[in-house]
Design a protein around this motif. Structure first.
Motif, PDB file in Angstrom:
ATOM      1  N   LEU A 179       0.844  -1.201   0.000  1.00 39.69           N
ATOM      2  CA  LEU A 179       0.000   0.000   0.000  1.00 39.69           C
ATOM      3  C   LEU A 179       0.877   1.247   0.000  1.00 39.69           C
ATOM      4  CD1 LEU A 179      -2.681  -0.909   2.711  1.00 39.69           C
ATOM      5  CD2 LEU A 179      -2.961  -1.038   0.231  1.00 39.69           C
ATOM      6  N   CYS A 180       0.432   2.288  -0.664  1.00 41.08           N
ATOM      7  CA  CYS A 180       1.158   3.565  -0.622  1.00 41.08           C
ATOM      8  C   CYS A 180       0.882   4.244   0.716  1.00 41.08           C
ATOM      9  CB  CYS A 180       0.731   4.464  -1.779  1.00 41.08           C
ATOM     10  SG  CYS A 180      -0.957   5.087  -1.645  1.00 41.08           S
ATOM     11  N   ASN A 181       1.625   5.281   1.002  1.00 36.53           N
ATOM     12  CA  ASN A 181       1.452   5.994   2.269  1.00 36.53           C
ATOM     13  C   ASN A 181       0.012   6.454   2.484  1.00 36.53           C
ATOM     14  OD1 ASN A 181       4.167   5.721   2.862  1.00 36.53           O
ATOM     15  ND2 ASN A 181       4.722   7.732   2.071  1.00 36.53           N
ATOM     16  N   LYS A 182      -0.587   7.026   1.437  1.00 36.58           N
ATOM     17  CA  LYS A 182      -1.937   7.584   1.547  1.00 36.58           C
ATOM     18  C   LYS A 182      -2.953   6.482   1.855  1.00 36.58           C
ATOM     19  CE  LYS A 182      -5.332  10.291  -1.100  1.00 36.58           C
ATOM     20  NZ  LYS A 182      -6.380   9.264  -1.194  1.00 36.58           N
ATOM     21  N   CYS A 183      -2.921   5.394   1.086  1.00 36.90           N
ATOM     22  CA  CYS A 183      -3.894   4.317   1.284  1.00 36.90           C
ATOM     23  C   CYS A 183      -3.665   3.599   2.620  1.00 36.90           C
ATOM     24  CB  CYS A 183      -3.815   3.313   0.130  1.00 36.90           C
ATOM     25  SG  CYS A 183      -4.387   3.977  -1.451  1.00 36.90           S
ATOM     26  N   HIS A 184      -2.402   3.443   3.002  1.00 34.36           N
ATOM     27  CA  HIS A 184      -2.079   2.785   4.266  1.00 34.36           C
ATOM     28  C   HIS A 184      -2.642   3.587   5.440  1.00 34.36           C
ATOM     29  CE1 HIS A 184       1.200   0.771   6.950  1.00 34.36           C
ATOM     30  NE2 HIS A 184       0.090   0.047   6.928  1.00 34.36           N
ATOM     31  N   THR A 185      -2.462   4.907   5.373  1.00 31.15           N
ATOM     32  CA  THR A 185      -2.972   5.767   6.438  1.00 31.15           C
ATOM     33  C   THR A 185      -4.494   5.763   6.462  1.00 31.15           C
ATOM     34  OG1 THR A 185      -1.019   7.200   6.285  1.00 31.15           O
ATOM     35  CG2 THR A 185      -2.967   8.117   7.359  1.00 31.15           C
ATOM     36  N   GLU A 186      -5.122   5.823   5.285  1.00 28.54           N
ATOM     37  CA  GLU A 186      -6.583   5.806   5.206  1.00 28.54           C
ATOM     38  C   GLU A 186      -7.159   4.519   5.783  1.00 28.54           C
ATOM     39  OE1 GLU A 186      -7.609   6.423   1.134  1.00 28.54           O
ATOM     40  OE2 GLU A 186      -7.493   8.611   1.267  1.00 28.54           O
ATOM     41  N   PHE A 187      -6.495   3.395   5.491  1.00 30.04           N
ATOM     42  CA  PHE A 187      -6.981   2.111   6.011  1.00 30.04           C
ATOM     43  C   PHE A 187      -6.979   2.109   7.536  1.00 30.04           C
ATOM     44  CE2 PHE A 187      -6.096  -2.031   7.831  1.00 30.04           C
ATOM     45  CZ  PHE A 187      -7.114  -2.814   7.291  1.00 30.04           C
ATOM     46  N   HIS A 188      -5.855   2.516   8.135  1.00 28.73           N
ATOM     47  CA  HIS A 188      -5.763   2.487   9.592  1.00 28.73           C
ATOM     48  C   HIS A 188      -6.645   3.558  10.250  1.00 28.73           C
ATOM     49  CE1 HIS A 188      -2.951  -0.719  10.204  1.00 28.73           C
ATOM     50  NE2 HIS A 188      -2.088  -0.205   9.338  1.00 28.73           N
ATOM     51  N   ASN A 189      -6.862   4.659   9.562  1.00 22.84           N
ATOM     52  CA  ASN A 189      -7.782   5.656  10.098  1.00 22.84           C
ATOM     53  C   ASN A 189      -9.200   5.103  10.168  1.00 22.84           C
ATOM     54  OD1 ASN A 189      -5.826   7.612  10.447  1.00 22.84           O
ATOM     55  ND2 ASN A 189      -6.238   8.652   8.512  1.00 22.84           N
ATOM     56  N   GLN A 190      -9.516   4.226   9.217  1.00 20.24           N
ATOM     57  CA  GLN A 190     -10.864   3.657   9.160  1.00 20.24           C
ATOM     58  C   GLN A 190     -11.036   2.444  10.072  1.00 20.24           C
ATOM     59  OE1 GLN A 190     -12.299   3.233   5.164  1.00 20.24           O
ATOM     60  NE2 GLN A 190     -14.011   1.919   5.719  1.00 20.24           N
ATOM     61  N   TYR A 191      -9.994   1.613  10.152  1.00 19.40           N
ATOM     62  CA  TYR A 191     -10.123   0.349  10.896  1.00 19.40           C
ATOM     63  C   TYR A 191      -9.267   0.291  12.161  1.00 19.40           C
ATOM     64  CZ  TYR A 191     -12.455  -1.184   6.638  1.00 19.40           C
ATOM     65  OH  TYR A 191     -13.325  -1.297   5.581  1.00 19.40           O
ATOM     66  N   GLY A 192      -8.481   1.330  12.391  1.00 19.38           N
ATOM     67  CA  GLY A 192      -7.656   1.364  13.587  1.00 19.38           C
ATOM     68  C   GLY A 192      -6.423   0.475  13.473  1.00 19.38           C
ATOM     69  N   TYR A 193      -5.696   0.376  14.575  1.00 18.97           N
ATOM     70  CA  TYR A 193      -4.493  -0.458  14.640  1.00 18.97           C
ATOM     71  C   TYR A 193      -4.762  -1.629  15.581  1.00 18.97           C
ATOM     72  CZ  TYR A 193      -1.904   3.401  12.483  1.00 18.97           C
ATOM     73  OH  TYR A 193      -1.455   4.376  11.629  1.00 18.97           O
ATOM     74  N   GLY A 194      -4.244  -2.769  15.237  1.00 20.51           N
ATOM     75  CA  GLY A 194      -4.472  -3.959  16.054  1.00 20.51           C
ATOM     76  C   GLY A 194      -5.762  -4.645  15.640  1.00 20.51           C
ATOM     77  N   GLU A 195      -5.749  -5.977  15.716  1.00 24.63           N
ATOM     78  CA  GLU A 195      -6.907  -6.791  15.358  1.00 24.63           C
ATOM     79  C   GLU A 195      -7.355  -6.554  13.925  1.00 24.63           C
ATOM     80  OE1 GLU A 195     -10.003  -6.289  18.233  1.00 24.63           O
ATOM     81  OE2 GLU A 195      -8.772  -7.000  19.906  1.00 24.63           O
ATOM     82  N   ASN A 196      -6.431  -6.164  13.062  1.00 23.96           N
ATOM     83  CA  ASN A 196      -6.764  -6.036  11.639  1.00 23.96           C
ATOM     84  C   ASN A 196      -6.812  -7.411  10.997  1.00 23.96           C
ATOM     85  OD1 ASN A 196      -4.665  -3.158  11.657  1.00 23.96           O
ATOM     86  ND2 ASN A 196      -6.891  -3.148  11.616  1.00 23.96           N
ATOM     87  N   ASN A 197      -7.602  -7.529   9.924  1.00 23.41           N
ATOM     88  CA  ASN A 197      -7.758  -8.826   9.261  1.00 23.41           C
ATOM     89  C   ASN A 197      -8.034  -8.635   7.777  1.00 23.41           C
ATOM     90  OD1 ASN A 197     -10.776  -8.707   8.812  1.00 23.41           O
ATOM     91  ND2 ASN A 197     -10.716  -8.522  11.052  1.00 23.41           N
ATOM     92  N   PRO A 198      -7.918  -9.716   6.982  1.00 25.99           N
ATOM     93  CA  PRO A 198      -8.127  -9.616   5.531  1.00 25.99           C
ATOM     94  C   PRO A 198      -9.520  -9.135   5.146  1.00 25.99           C
ATOM     95  CG  PRO A 198      -6.979 -11.645   6.073  1.00 25.99           C
ATOM     96  CD  PRO A 198      -7.437 -11.049   7.368  1.00 25.99           C
ATOM     97  N   ASN A 199     -10.536  -9.433   5.957  1.00 24.34           N
ATOM     98  CA  ASN A 199     -11.893  -8.984   5.634  1.00 24.34           C
ATOM     99  C   ASN A 199     -11.978  -7.461   5.612  1.00 24.34           C
ATOM    100  OD1 ASN A 199     -12.863 -11.611   5.440  1.00 24.34           O
ATOM    101  ND2 ASN A 199     -13.398 -11.708   7.620  1.00 24.34           N
ATOM    102  N   GLN A 200     -11.263  -6.826   6.533  1.00 21.52           N
ATOM    103  CA  GLN A 200     -11.241  -5.366   6.553  1.00 21.52           C
ATOM    104  C   GLN A 200     -10.606  -4.822   5.283  1.00 21.52           C
ATOM    105  OE1 GLN A 200      -9.037  -4.678  10.138  1.00 21.52           O
ATOM    106  NE2 GLN A 200     -10.848  -4.661  11.455  1.00 21.52           N
ATOM    107  N   MET A 201      -9.508  -5.452   4.855  1.00 25.10           N
ATOM    108  CA  MET A 201      -8.828  -5.000   3.654  1.00 25.10           C
ATOM    109  C   MET A 201      -9.719  -5.189   2.425  1.00 25.10           C
ATOM    110  SD  MET A 201      -6.309  -3.558   2.206  1.00 25.10           S
ATOM    111  CE  MET A 201      -5.206  -3.453   3.604  1.00 25.10           C
ATOM    112  N   GLU A 202     -10.427  -6.317   2.372  1.00 27.66           N
ATOM    113  CA  GLU A 202     -11.337  -6.574   1.260  1.00 27.66           C
ATOM    114  C   GLU A 202     -12.447  -5.513   1.210  1.00 27.66           C
ATOM    115  OE1 GLU A 202     -14.167 -10.174  -0.542  1.00 27.66           O
ATOM    116  OE2 GLU A 202     -12.923 -10.492   1.232  1.00 27.66           O
ATOM    117  N   GLU A 203     -12.947  -5.162   2.377  1.00 26.54           N
ATOM    118  CA  GLU A 203     -13.983  -4.143   2.460  1.00 26.54           C
ATOM    119  C   GLU A 203     -13.438  -2.781   2.048  1.00 26.54           C
ATOM    120  OE1 GLU A 203     -17.238  -3.697   5.736  1.00 26.54           O
ATOM    121  OE2 GLU A 203     -15.523  -2.474   6.377  1.00 26.54           O
ATOM    122  N   TYR A 204     -12.215  -2.474   2.515  1.00 29.93           N
ATOM    123  CA  TYR A 204     -11.584  -1.207   2.173  1.00 29.93           C
ATOM    124  C   TYR A 204     -11.372  -1.086   0.666  1.00 29.93           C
ATOM    125  CZ  TYR A 204      -7.931   2.326   1.651  1.00 29.93           C
ATOM    126  OH  TYR A 204      -7.199   3.413   1.240  1.00 29.93           O
TER     127      TYR A 204
END
Length: 208
Positions: A179-204
Motif C-alpha cells: 500500500l502507498c502511504n496515503k492508502c495505508h494511512t486511510e486504512f488504519h484511520n478507518q479500521y484502527g491499529y491492532g486486530e486487523n484482518n483480511p476482511n477489513q482490507m477486502e472491504e476497504y
C-alpha cells in the motif's frame, strides 16, 4: 542613475526596484544580469548574519563568513547543533535534526499506538522483518494494490492479519500487501491499529 554613457563596457550606476544602488555594465544588464544585492552576491558581515539567525531563534556560532555556499555552524532553538549554508537558510531550510524528530515516533503517519515498545524495537531492527517488507513490495511489483501508486519511497508492506496479534504470521508473505502511504494511512484511520484482518482490507478495497 549615471548621466554619462560611453559604451557597453562602461560601468554605470543603477538603482534596483528594491532601492539597492550599485554599478553594472550596460552589456550585462541587457543580457539579464540582476542586482548583485538581490542575487545575494554581496558578501554579508557575520554580525548581519547573526541578526538573521537570531530572528528565527537560532544562535550562529561561526565567526567567519566566506560565501553563500560555505556551511555555518549554529545551535537551533531546541539546542541541536548543526551546519547550514547561508543560501539554504535564507531560502527556508532549518535544523535537520528538528525535521527528523518531527517525522519519527508518534509524529510519523505510520505510528501504531497498539505496539509495545518491545514489539516496536524488534519490528524496526530485526533483519527478517526488513526482508519480509522488501519481499512483499517486490511481489506486488512495487505498486500500491489499492490505487496503483508506484512512487519510490512511497510504499509500505502492510500485514493483513495484524502484526501485534499474530506473531506466527509476521513473516508470511501471503500475509502482506503493498500500500502507498496515503492508502495505508486511510486504512488504519478507518479500521484502527491492532486486530486487523483480511476482511477489513477486502472491504476497504471494495470502496474503490
Amino acid at each position: 542613475m549615471s548621466n554619462v554613457y560611453l559604451n557597453s563596457l562602461t560601468p554605470v550606476e543603477v538603482k534596483c526596484p528594491k532601492g539597492h544602488v550599485s554599478k553594472m555594465l550596460t552589456g550585462n544588464f541587457r543580457n539579464g544580469a540582476n542586482c548583485k544585492f538581490c542575487a545575494g552576491c554581496v558578501k554579508k558581515d557575520i554580525d548581519k548574519l547573526k541578526e538573521h539567525f537570531e530572528k528565527e531563534g537560532y544562535i550562529l556560532t561561526s565567526t567567519i563568513y566566506k560565501n553563500n555556499h560555505t556551511p555555518l555552524s549554529f545551535i537551533c532553538p531546541k539546542g541541536h547543533k548543526g551546519n547550514i549554508t547561508w543560501n539554504n537558510f535564507k531560502t527556508g531550510s532549518r535544523c535537520n535534526q528538528c525535521g527528523y524528530d518531527s517525522c519519527r515516533g508518534e509524529n510519523n503517519y505510520n505510528y501504531n499506538p497498539n505496539l509495545t515498545n518491545e514489539d516496536r524495537e524488534r519490528r524496526d531492527y530485526i533483519p527478517a522483518n526488513k526482508k519480509w517488507s522488501k519481499d512483499v513490495l517486490k511481489s506486488f511489483n512495487f505498486t500500491c494494490y489499492s490505487c496503483g501508486d508506484s512512487k519510490g519511497g512511497n510504499l509500505n508492506a502492510h500485514h493483513l492479519w495484524s502484526y501485534s496479534d499474530n506473531p506466527e504470521l509476521r513473516l508470511d508473505l501471503d500475509n502482506g500487501i503493498c500500500l502507498c502511504n496515503k492508502c495505508h494511512t486511510e486504512f488504519h484511520n478507518q479500521y484502527g491499529y491492532g486486530e486487523n484482518n483480511p476482511n477489513q482490507m477486502e472491504e476497504y478495497l471494495g470502496q474503490f
